[in-house]
Scaffold this motif. Structure first.
Motif, mmCIF file in Angstrom:
data_model
loop_
_atom_site.group_PDB
_atom_site.id
_atom_site.type_symbol
_atom_site.label_atom_id
_atom_site.label_comp_id
_atom_site.label_asym_id
_atom_site.label_seq_id
_atom_site.Cartn_x
_atom_site.Cartn_y
_atom_site.Cartn_z
ATOM 1 N N ASN A 104 0.848 -1.185 0.000
ATOM 2 C CA ASN A 104 0.000 0.000 0.000
ATOM 3 C C ASN A 104 0.892 1.245 0.000
ATOM 4 O OD1 ASN A 104 -1.718 2.122 0.523
ATOM 5 N ND2 ASN A 104 -2.716 1.159 2.273
ATOM 6 N N PRO A 105 0.822 2.063 -1.040
ATOM 7 C CA PRO A 105 1.702 3.246 -1.100
ATOM 8 C C PRO A 105 1.403 4.276 -0.017
ATOM 9 C CG PRO A 105 0.140 3.249 -2.931
ATOM 10 C CD PRO A 105 -0.035 1.940 -2.219
ATOM 11 N N ARG A 106 0.218 4.222 0.589
ATOM 12 C CA ARG A 106 -0.129 5.172 1.645
ATOM 13 C C ARG A 106 0.219 4.647 3.046
ATOM 14 N NH1 ARG A 106 -4.422 4.904 -1.815
ATOM 15 N NH2 ARG A 106 -5.541 3.627 -0.326
ATOM 16 N N CYS A 107 0.684 3.423 3.127
ATOM 17 C CA CYS A 107 1.035 2.830 4.422
ATOM 18 C C CYS A 107 2.286 3.509 4.979
ATOM 19 C CB CYS A 107 1.281 1.324 4.259
ATOM 20 S SG CYS A 107 1.651 0.500 5.830
ATOM 21 N N VAL A 108 2.348 3.632 6.296
ATOM 22 C CA VAL A 108 3.499 4.264 6.937
ATOM 23 C C VAL A 108 4.786 3.512 6.604
ATOM 24 C CG1 VAL A 108 3.293 3.000 9.137
ATOM 25 C CG2 VAL A 108 4.353 5.273 9.081
ATOM 26 N N THR A 109 4.697 2.207 6.365
ATOM 27 C CA THR A 109 5.904 1.441 6.040
ATOM 28 C C THR A 109 6.453 1.781 4.659
ATOM 29 O OG1 THR A 109 4.612 -0.423 5.191
ATOM 30 C CG2 THR A 109 5.232 -0.489 7.518
ATOM 31 N N SER A 110 5.620 2.344 3.811
ATOM 32 C CA SER A 110 6.092 2.787 2.494
ATOM 33 C C SER A 110 6.774 4.147 2.583
ATOM 34 C CB SER A 110 4.915 2.888 1.517
ATOM 35 O OG SER A 110 4.336 1.633 1.302
ATOM 36 N N GLU B 103 8.061 5.550 5.782
ATOM 37 C CA GLU B 103 9.134 5.463 6.775
ATOM 38 C C GLU B 103 9.885 4.144 6.602
ATOM 39 O OE1 GLU B 103 10.043 7.742 9.018
ATOM 40 O OE2 GLU B 103 8.478 9.114 8.338
ATOM 41 N N ALA B 104 11.063 4.218 6.030
ATOM 42 C CA ALA B 104 11.836 3.004 5.747
ATOM 43 C C ALA B 104 12.193 2.222 7.009
ATOM 44 C CB ALA B 104 13.102 3.365 4.985
ATOM 45 N N SER B 105 12.288 2.896 8.141
ATOM 46 C CA SER B 105 12.673 2.219 9.379
ATOM 47 C C SER B 105 11.488 1.563 10.104
ATOM 48 C CB SER B 105 13.363 3.200 10.322
ATOM 49 O OG SER B 105 12.461 4.240 10.681
ATOM 50 N N ALA B 106 10.266 1.824 9.646
ATOM 51 C CA ALA B 106 9.089 1.226 10.290
ATOM 52 C C ALA B 106 9.062 -0.273 9.991
ATOM 53 C CB ALA B 106 7.815 1.879 9.780
ATOM 54 N N PRO B 107 8.887 -1.091 11.034
ATOM 55 C CA PRO B 107 8.860 -2.537 10.803
ATOM 56 C C PRO B 107 7.585 -2.950 10.058
ATOM 57 C CG PRO B 107 8.350 -2.046 13.088
ATOM 58 C CD PRO B 107 8.729 -0.752 12.439
ATOM 59 N N GLN B 108 7.719 -3.942 9.213
ATOM 60 C CA GLN B 108 6.578 -4.492 8.473
ATOM 61 C C GLN B 108 5.936 -5.554 9.375
ATOM 62 O OE1 GLN B 108 5.742 -3.848 5.100
ATOM 63 N NE2 GLN B 108 7.385 -2.412 4.719
ATOM 64 N N VAL B 109 4.795 -5.232 9.971
ATOM 65 C CA VAL B 109 4.149 -6.128 10.930
ATOM 66 C C VAL B 109 2.809 -6.589 10.358
ATOM 67 C CG1 VAL B 109 3.291 -6.376 13.293
ATOM 68 C CG2 VAL B 109 5.243 -4.870 12.825
ATOM 69 N N PHE B 110 2.631 -7.892 10.306
ATOM 70 C CA PHE B 110 1.388 -8.472 9.792
ATOM 71 C C PHE B 110 0.849 -9.491 10.776
ATOM 72 C CE2 PHE B 110 3.041 -6.619 6.000
ATOM 73 C CZ PHE B 110 1.937 -6.366 5.195
#
Length: 149
Positions: free
Chosen positions: A103-109, A111-118
């Motif tokens: 998702n291009p609007r997701c914070v992980t897109s 902020e590169a340092s944000a962890p990808q949590v699912f």
């Protein structure tokens, strides 16, 4: 074909036929430094066909990654030639930095340092939800995945 037993390391057994190399790739084990045996398409009384991976002197592997690729596989921790622990894999309830949110609007897109949590939402369909934007992704058996919305 003869593949000797190992003294120390792990044996990943009952891998769905064809996924052995995928598992080796996703575990990111240095093939230049570690001894790895991958038996592909071996006969199995239980599954018909299976793959098997043996890794010498490595026991620290990401079980979440293994569970995503093949939740029916088993991991045997070998110590001094004996099975010290047998782990039956399953789909992990939560994965961090394994699946990427598209998702291009997701914070992980942003902020590169944000962890990808699912988080696992539907085990039968192998669907995970992004912790930040709630996008759903379906994880395929070959470890590929697709966004559902």
């Amino acid at each position: 074909m003869i593949v000797d037993s190992i003294e120390n390391g792990i044996v990943i057994d009952h891998i769905t036929a064809g996924f052995g190399l995928t598992i080796i790739d996703r575990l990111a084990i240095d093939r230049r430094k570690n001894t790895i045996a991958c038996i592909m398409n071996a006969s199995s009384k239980k599954y018909g066909r299976k793959d098997l991976v043996k890794i010498v002197n490595v026991v620290d592997v990401d079980l979440a990654v293994l569970g995503l690729i093949d939740p029916n596989a088993t991991v045997n921790i070998i110590e001094n030639g004996v099975i010290k622990e047998k782990i039956n894999l399953k789909l992990p309830d939560k994965v961090v930095n394994v699946i990427k949110c598209k998702n291009p609007r997701c914070v992980t897109s942003i902020e590169a340092s944000a962890p990808q949590v699912f988080h696992l939402m539907d085990a039968e369909n192998r669907e995970y939800r992004c912790e930040y934007c709630d996008d759903l992704v379906a994880v395929k058996g070959d470890y590929g995945y697709e966004n559902l919305r």
